[in-house]
Design a protein around this motif. Structure first.
Motif: not given
Ligand code: CAA
Length: 281
Positions: A256-268
């Motif tokens: 998974a792309c790190p940006l995808l994971r970051k967005m999920v962690r940020g509830k985006r």
């Protein structure tokens, strides 16, 4: 035919509508862990049909005929179901417990078929330890519109159950494609890495959000660009599917792309939280 749909979220309510639109279905039980969640799913269906009536695309009587077939409640209302389609959270334990409770304590019809709408989890694993077999019946969002049903046989799914589910898919006006069990099946094995790659391309600064989506819409005739589609599916679902395919295959091309994971962690998460790559507020 009486159909129980477990989970009244986006997929569950769409699947319930698809069944309620089918002449061969007399009742759809739309269930969730709280009655108000099930009612929320019903209201979503009714709202969509009301809009079609207002636009003159559907008669009020036809919309009423669909909503009148749908009964909402907890899973316990599925006593006489002929088919259960589980569309609960993408979590193995939740799915296994849900089928166990239905098979052991709720459904009294000995011929009931138990299907899961899982988007990537192992059907064999979902069915292991249960008294009856489980099959994959994978719908696509928006379920009332999209024509495909992936029919996934686990190692212990009997051929008669596969044939019956294909038959039911045709009665729904869908085209079944039989798929052998593999992480992501066919569509998500191809589609979700493409969305992930769209996110990588964005993260690398190759183009902006609209640029990437327009390129894929206009260059490949896709109805939605990868970032818009990720928002539509839900970025949490996209990440969960990438993680399952990566874990099952061990192949780094599914990381998974790190940006995808970051967005999920940020509830985006996209449309459902009002913000993803686009703003829906
Ligand atoms: N529920 C019911 N009907 C819906 C709907 C919904 N949520 N959304 C749209 N529709 C209907 C509309 O009422 C309309 O019907 P009519 O033609 O009879 O009026 C029709 O669909 C077309 O809708 P619109 O004109 O509003 O919009 P559109 O032409 O842009 O199409 C779309 C919308 C069908 C969603 C289209 O953009 C599309 O096909 N997008 C790609 C969807 C896709 O790839 N889905 C798969 C996702 S992957 C997945 O679901 C699996 C997984 O496990 C993650």
């Amino acid at each position: 035919m009486k159909v129980g749909v477990i989970g009244a979220g986006t997929m569950g309510s769409g699947i319930a509508q698809a069944f309620a639109q089918c002449a061969e279905v007399e009742t759809v039980y739309l269930c969730d862990i709280k009655e108000e969640f099930a009612e929320g799913g019903f209201n979503k269906i009714k709202g969509g049909l009301d809009k079609r009536v207002a636009k003159g695309k559907m008669e009020q009587a036809a919309a009423d005929a669909i909503t009148n077939k749908i009964k909402t409640g907890l899973n316990t209302i599925c006593v006489d179901a002929d088919l259960i389609v589980e569309a609960a959270l993408e979590n193995m334990e939740i799915k296994k417990n849900c089928f166990k409770e239905l098979q052991d304590n709720i459904v009294k019809n000995p011929d009931c078929i138990f299907a899961s709408n899982t988007s990537s989890l192992s059907i064999t694993e979902i069915g292991s330890g249960l008294s009856k077999p489980v099959i994959g019946m994978h719908f696509f969002n928006p379920a009332p519109v999209m024509k495909l049903v992936e029919v996934i046989a686990g190692i212990n799914t009997p051929v008669e159950v596969v044939d019956k589910v294909k038959e039911i898919s045709v009665a729904l006006g869908k085209t079944p494609v039989q798929v052998n069990e593999a992480a992501g099946f066919v569509v998500n094995r191809i589609l979700v890495p493409m969305i992930n790659e769209g996110i990588c391309v964005y993260a690398a600064g190759v183009s902006d959000i609209e640029g990437i989506d327009n390129a894929m819409k206009l260059g490949c005739n896709h109805p939605m660009g990868p970032l818009e589609l990720g928002d539509f599916i839900g970025l949490d679902i996209v990440l969960a599917i990438m993680d399952v395919i990566y874990a099952e295959t061990g192949d780094s091309k599914y990381r998974a792309c790190p940006l995808l994971r970051k967005m999920v962690r940020g509830k985006r998460l996209g449309c459902k939280t009002g913000i993803g790559f686009y703003n829906y507020a």
